[in-house]
Scaffold this motif. Sequence first.
Motif, PDB file in Angstrom:
ATOM      1  N   TRP A 128       0.839  -1.199   0.000  1.00  0.00           N
ATOM      2  CA  TRP A 128       0.000   0.000   0.000  1.00  0.00           C
ATOM      3  C   TRP A 128       0.878   1.254   0.000  1.00  0.00           C
ATOM      4  O   TRP A 128       0.632   2.194  -0.748  1.00  0.00           O
ATOM      5  CB  TRP A 128      -0.920  -0.022   1.221  1.00  0.00           C
ATOM      6  N   GLN A 129       1.913   1.222   0.821  1.00  0.00           N
ATOM      7  CA  GLN A 129       2.823   2.361   0.934  1.00  0.00           C
ATOM      8  C   GLN A 129       3.549   2.625  -0.387  1.00  0.00           C
ATOM      9  O   GLN A 129       3.864   3.765  -0.711  1.00  0.00           O
ATOM     10  CB  GLN A 129       3.826   2.082   2.057  1.00  0.00           C
ATOM     11  N   SER A 130       3.760   1.581  -1.176  1.00  0.00           N
ATOM     12  CA  SER A 130       4.446   1.747  -2.464  1.00  0.00           C
ATOM     13  C   SER A 130       3.525   2.321  -3.541  1.00  0.00           C
ATOM     14  O   SER A 130       3.978   2.610  -4.643  1.00  0.00           O
ATOM     15  CB  SER A 130       5.029   0.416  -2.939  1.00  0.00           C
ATOM     16  N   GLY A 131       2.232   2.464  -3.222  1.00  0.00           N
ATOM     17  CA  GLY A 131       1.306   3.083  -4.167  1.00  0.00           C
ATOM     18  C   GLY A 131       0.214   2.172  -4.690  1.00  0.00           C
ATOM     19  O   GLY A 131      -0.692   2.625  -5.379  1.00  0.00           O
ATOM     20  N   ILE A 132       0.283   0.896  -4.401  1.00  0.00           N
ATOM     21  CA  ILE A 132      -0.745  -0.042  -4.856  1.00  0.00           C
ATOM     22  C   ILE A 132      -1.805  -0.141  -3.755  1.00  0.00           C
ATOM     23  O   ILE A 132      -1.570  -0.740  -2.707  1.00  0.00           O
ATOM     24  CB  ILE A 132      -0.139  -1.428  -5.167  1.00  0.00           C
TER      25      ILE A 132
END
Length: 176
Positions: A128-132
């Motif tokens: 989630w933190q990576s953008g997904i």
Amino acid sequence: MLQIKSLRETINGEYIRPESVLVDKYEEALSSSVDGMKYLTEQRNLTLETIKHFRLGYHQDYNAISIPIFNDGVLVNIKYRLLNPTNAKYMGEKGAETWIYNEQGMYSGMKHKKVLIVEGEFDLMSVWQSGIKNVVSPASGKDSYGVWIEMLDKIDQVFIAYDNDAPGRETAKEMA
């Protein structure tokens, strides 16, 4: 929006819900826990934004990170990651609902026609933190598959990324 129901809700079963004030209490305790913040930011490499988004906290008596689990915005369980485990690393509220982690990721998956399923909550937070954002976790492995799994039929692409160990590979096969 289609509401996901848990298996217990579907069969009108009973379970215990933790008090929602605990989430606020644990969030506040985390801000003064050096060990808790160090674990999240240094060992798990989570940002403050991610910690805040997932409402992570610290349970002082357990010496554990608290991970609240919501169903349609209602707190249904709190999972704890013990910082100094002697046996099991995780525990949850006794008698509480086992539910998918980050159900908003399932709704996002339906919108974008693809979803990523990861094994654990911290795996999910990293993704989630990576953008997904269309990422979910069964939270308790194969034992938490329930009514939500039927929603995968509405999603064109389902990606499964479980741990690369024997139990992870086996559970990924079962999930597929």
